[in-house]
Design an enzyme around this catalytic site. Structure first.
Site: not given
Ligand SMILES: Cc1cc2nc3c(=O)[nH]c(=O)nc-3n(C[C@H](O)[C@H](O)[C@H](O)COP(=O)(O)OP(=O)(O)OC[C@H]3O[C@@H](n4cnc5c(N)ncnc54)[C@H](O)[C@@H]3O)c2cc1C
Length: 458
Positions: A33, A38-41, A440
């Site tokens: 990395e 964790g990158g973009t998200c 409902h």
């Protein structure tokens, strides 16, 4: 030279999960990395934007408090430093969790730095030389910065630098009226900024049906987001403390001036500085790595997962890529990209939940089809909650009666869409859903009701 069974480049939405599966199967794994785990998200995409949208929603609801009989003691204020701190806490916790889980994973070695191929089986990270028979690329993408004259001379924001904003822009100009741009546009309008969206196409999110696109534009206009479609940006310049965007509409030029400029006109894959040529991995003209239905590149032993393969642009498509690769490699289960059904959401308020084909795609396919729609005003749960904007639409194959697609623009549309999506995966006829007894009061209870009104698509 350090030897591994597998090298994973990038810790986006597929890399870490794949590392865990490979290690569990007894493989020695290296994962690399270069920036935030964790990158973009986790850091600049889904998690922070949805956290910020939650703050914007709170402000919006507080302003509407009187409609619910609730008294707020004075004007509603937004503390942008606190909003950012909340976002940082949520995002930071997710990123730290990914980092911690990888660094404590037995059998997995974490390298921090920029990875580049130096050969098909060899990847370097700084001075370190790594070798493996299998390499998995999960490098994601970044905001596209278009070659607009003057852009380099003005300060502009992207989804990444927006994460550092802890003040209220007086007037935010958003270039791009699609998913990323619209989420930021509504969010900042609710925080209190003046917002202008500038879009080249004749309508917002042009990939969606015309009625969906129009309804979203109406919702944003009602909140005083200034929307300019058919506007081609031909130049950008600094105007004192402001940014001026020159746009061209039907041959006429005009200027739109704001305090800040956000670029949200698309993404590009992080494949330009990866040494792909050294490994002879093929990309398309836009830099996306070419893969087959099992995510294999043209080079045996190299796979590409997530946004960088151009087969998806979402966290769930990236994670599904991991599942497909793991199933094929470790479970003798021949899962394929073509097995999945298009599904995504736009997180405006109300959100848009999408599954399968649009109405335009169904029409283009020429197949006989049935259609049903329902206004959210007719959904009791929405009425009770005072959130009646939007409508739902579903399309069914006229012969097989299987569901072809749905667009749910309305309260909880991002959640309700799953009752349709799961029936689509089951390849069951719509009558199964029509006869299901739903709870409902929910929005979902109206999906069977809506199906009673299916009529031929004219
Ligand atoms: C503003 C925004 C909002 C979004 N909202 C949503 C949403 O609500 N829902 C949704 O499903 N999707 C959303 N997305 C899309 C989603 O974030 C991505 O599709 C998702 O993160 C998948 O990414 P990935 O796994 O391909 O890689 P990424 O998450 O992009 O990670 C790639 C990683 O690789 C690293 N890397 C890159 N090159 C190298 C290299 N050479 N060496 C070492 N490391 C490298 C990067 O630093 C990064 O950490 C959003 C995107 C944006 C921009």
């Amino acid at each position: 030279m350090a030897n591994y069974d597998a090298i994973i480049i990038g810790t986006g939405q597929s890399g870490p999960a794949l590392a865990r599966r490979l290690v569990a199967a007894g493989r020695q794994v290296a994962i690399i990395e270069r920036k935030l785990f964790g990158g973009t998200c986790v850091n600049t995409g889904c998690t922070p934007t949805k956290t910020l949208i939650a703050s914007a929603y709170a402000a919006h609801l507080a302003r509407r408090a009187a409609e619910y009989g609730v008294t707020v003691g004075g004007p509603v204020g937004v503390d942008m430093k606190a909003v950012k701190a909340r976002k940082d806490a949520v995002s930071g916790a997710s990123s730290n969790a990914v980092e911690r889980s990888l660094k404590t994973l037995k059998g997995c070695t974490v390298y921090e730095g920029h990875a580049r191929f130096v050969g098909p089986k060899q990847v370097n990270v700084g001075e370190e030389e790594l070798r493996a028979e299998r390499v998995f690329i999960n490098v994601g993408g970044r905001a596209l910065v278009p070659p607009i004259p003057g852009l380099d001379d003005v300060g502009y924001l992207t989804n990444s630098s927006m994460m550092d904003v802890d003040f209220l822009p007086r007037h935010l100009l958003v270039l791009g009226g699609s998913y990323v741009g619209l989420e930021f546009a509504q969010m900042y309008r609710r925080f209190g900024s003046q917002v202008t969206v500038i879009e080249l196409a004749p309508r917002l999110i042009a990939r969606e049906d015309d009625d969906v696109s129009r309804a979203i534009a109406e919702i944003l206009k009602e909140e005083n987001v200034d929307i300019r479609v058919n506007n081609k940006v031909v130049g950008v310049e600094q105007d004192g403390k402001n940014v001026a965007v020159t746009v061209e509409t039907e041959g006429t030029r005009s200027r739109v001036v704001g305090s800040h400029l956000l670029l949200a006109i698309g993404r590009r894959p992080n494949t330009d500085d990866l040494g792909l040529d050294k490994a002879e991995v093929a990309t398309d003209s836009r830099g996306y790595i070419q893969v087959d239905d099992q995510l294999r590149t043209n080079v045996p032993g190299i796979w590409a997962l997530g946004d960088c393969n151009g087969r998806g642009a979402f966290t769930h498509t990236s994670y599904n890529d991991f599942e497909i690769v793991a199933a094929n490699l470790l479970d003798n289960d021949q899962r394929r990209v073509s097995d999945r059904i298009t599904a995504y959401a736009l997180y405006t308020d109300p959100p848009l939940g999408r599954a399968g084909m649009t109405e335009a795609e169904v029409r283009k396919s020429g197949r006989p089809a049935l259609i049903a729609t329902m206004a959210m005003e007719d959904v009791s749960r929405a009425y009770e909650k005072g959130e009646t904007k939007g409508f739902m639409k579903i399309l069914v194959d006229g012969e097989t009666k299987q569901i072809l697609g749905a667009s749910l623009l309305g309260l909880s549309g991002d959640e309700v869409i799953h009752c349709i999506l799961d029936v689509m995966y089951a390849k069951a006829p719509a009558t199964v859903l029509q006869r299901a007894m739903h709870i409902h009061p929910t929005v979902s209870e109206f999906i069977p009701t809506m199906l009673e009104d299916l009529a031929p698509l004219q």
